[in-house]
Design an enzyme around this catalytic site. Structure first.
Site, PDB file in Angstrom:
ATOM      1  N   GLY A  25       7.070  33.092 -29.948  1.00  0.00           N
ATOM      2  CA  GLY A  25       6.259  32.017 -30.506  1.00  0.00           C
ATOM      3  C   GLY A  25       6.917  30.654 -30.547  1.00  0.00           C
ATOM      4  O   GLY A  25       6.329  29.698 -31.045  1.00  0.00           O
ATOM      5  N   SER A  49       6.462  31.777 -23.060  1.00  0.00           N
ATOM      6  CA  SER A  49       5.322  31.051 -22.497  1.00  0.00           C
ATOM      7  C   SER A  49       5.377  29.563 -22.827  1.00  0.00           C
ATOM      8  O   SER A  49       4.734  28.751 -22.169  1.00  0.00           O
ATOM      9  CB  SER A  49       4.025  31.646 -23.050  1.00  0.00           C
ATOM     10  OG  SER A  49       4.098  33.058 -23.088  1.00  0.00           O
ATOM     11  N   GLY A  97       3.908  35.114 -26.712  1.00  0.00           N
ATOM     12  CA  GLY A  97       2.677  34.706 -26.043  1.00  0.00           C
ATOM     13  C   GLY A  97       1.646  34.064 -26.943  1.00  0.00           C
ATOM     14  O   GLY A  97       0.529  33.806 -26.518  1.00  0.00           O
ATOM     15  N   ARG A 117      14.080  35.480 -41.326  1.00  0.00           N
ATOM     16  CA  ARG A 117      14.335  35.416 -42.779  1.00  0.00           C
ATOM     17  C   ARG A 117      14.592  36.812 -43.346  1.00  0.00           C
ATOM     18  O   ARG A 117      15.468  36.992 -44.196  1.00  0.00           O
ATOM     19  CB  ARG A 117      13.147  34.769 -43.499  1.00  0.00           C
ATOM     20  CG  ARG A 117      13.110  33.260 -43.390  1.00  0.00           C
ATOM     21  CD  ARG A 117      12.228  32.675 -44.492  1.00  0.00           C
ATOM     22  NE  ARG A 117      12.105  31.237 -44.426  1.00  0.00           N
ATOM     23  CZ  ARG A 117      12.972  30.369 -44.939  1.00  0.00           C
ATOM     24  NH1 ARG A 117      14.075  30.810 -45.534  1.00  0.00           N
ATOM     25  NH2 ARG A 117      12.760  29.071 -44.858  1.00  0.00           N
ATOM     26  N   LYS A 132      13.125  42.384 -18.034  1.00  0.00           N
ATOM     27  CA  LYS A 132      12.604  43.279 -19.070  1.00  0.00           C
ATOM     28  C   LYS A 132      12.304  44.672 -18.527  1.00  0.00           C
ATOM     29  O   LYS A 132      11.864  44.815 -17.389  1.00  0.00           O
ATOM     30  CB  LYS A 132      11.308  42.703 -19.661  1.00  0.00           C
ATOM     31  CG  LYS A 132      11.478  41.396 -20.424  1.00  0.00           C
ATOM     32  CD  LYS A 132      10.145  40.941 -20.994  1.00  0.00           C
ATOM     33  CE  LYS A 132      10.237  39.574 -21.653  1.00  0.00           C
ATOM     34  NZ  LYS A 132      11.056  39.568 -22.882  1.00  0.00           N
TER      35      LYS A 132
END
Length: 291
Positions: A213, A235, A152, A164, A80
């Site tokens: 997520g 994560s 995270g 969506r 990153k």
């Protein structure tokens, strides 16, 4: 006639379709990810959950750590950089990274401009919450798009919303009359030729992954059912009780996303998942970084 660099980079990203890209902070985790079937790893010093918890300025990782991870696996390695920080990107290109993620998870270096990704040979991944953002990043040279989600958190709701939104807006463009394309391009703030591509093909000009997520095999399958062509897991793996088993399960879920029986089997006995956060409780909304 030879393929130009942009097309080559898009093809490299296409090769990751259907796969799972995992965040790793050291070579031991990278080896676990590769053995579990990850199609690539994202090398970084702190996973998003720790960046969120510890706060402060999050920057590009130490090149030494990235090199150690690169030398430990045979799959592609990503890293990153901060939004707009083209010097960090030049450093990563110099060390031979396979993909660069211009990421909202790190603290933005420039609040007005993203990196001119066409100036680089290495392919870029960028986050997007909607079709306009996705096409602007592709216009700058991104070879792969991912949802931003809320990294995270272990909470997939924002990634679902972003996927969506992108898919709904693609359908809207696809079903528009030809004379509407310029107006849509104006509304989206996106290059006309890329809006025209979406109108003609009913999809983005590059691969579109889910990120932010994803914490369970069911989350991974859900995102692919909603239109993602692969999944980033940050994560969610190494912040869980049994990373090896969860990593394998998420890879299986990405492959068998349409088979509830397989999903049931791989979801069994995975141990505790990462601790999740309610989106309304978060102070820093990473998805709002960049434009």
């Amino acid at each position: 006639m030879g393929m130009d660099r942009s097309d080559m980079n898009k093809n490299l990203a296409q090769m990751l379709k259907g796969g799972v890209i995992m965040d790793v902070i050291n070579k031991e985790q990278a080896i676990i990810a590769e053995k579990a079937g990850a199609c690539a790893v994202m090398a970084l010093e702190r996973v998003p959950a720790d960046i969120r918890k510890q706060g402060g300025v999050a920057r590009m990782s130490d090149p030494k750590m990235i090199k150690e991870i690169r030398e430990s696996v045979t799959i592609p390695v990503m890293a990153k950089v901060r939004i707009g920080h083209f010097v960090e990107a030049e450093i990563l290109q110099s060390l031979g990274i396979d993909f660069i993620d211009e990421s909202e998870v790190l603290t933005p270096a420039d609040d007005s401009y993203h990196i001119d990704k066409k100036a680089f040979k290495v392919p870029f991944v960028c986050g997007a919450r909607n079709l306009g953002e996705a096409l602007r990043r592709i216009g700058e040279g991104a070879s792969m798009i991912r949802t931003k989600g809320e990294a995270g958190t272990g909470n997939v709701v924002e990634a679902v919303k972003h996927m969506r939104t992108v898919m709904d807006e693609i359908r809207r463009v696809k079903n528009a009359a030809k004379e509407e394309i310029m107006t849509i391009a104006k509304e989206l703030g996106a290059p006309y030729d890329l809006v025209q591509y979406v109108w003609m093909n009913g999809r983005l000009p590059v691969v579109n992954f889910a990120a932010g997520g994803v914490a369970t095999p069911a989350d991974a399958a859900l995102m692919i059912r909603l239109g993602a062509e692969g999944v980033f897991v940050g994560s969610g793996i190494f912040k869980s009780e049994n990373p090896e088993k969860r990593a394998r399960a998420i890879v299986m879920a990405a492959a068998y996303y349409d088979d509830p029986k397989v999903l049931e089997e791989v979801s069994e006995d995975l141990g505790e998942p990462m601790y999740g956060l309610e989106i309304s409780d978060i102070k820093d909304r990473y998805a709002e970084r960049g434009w």
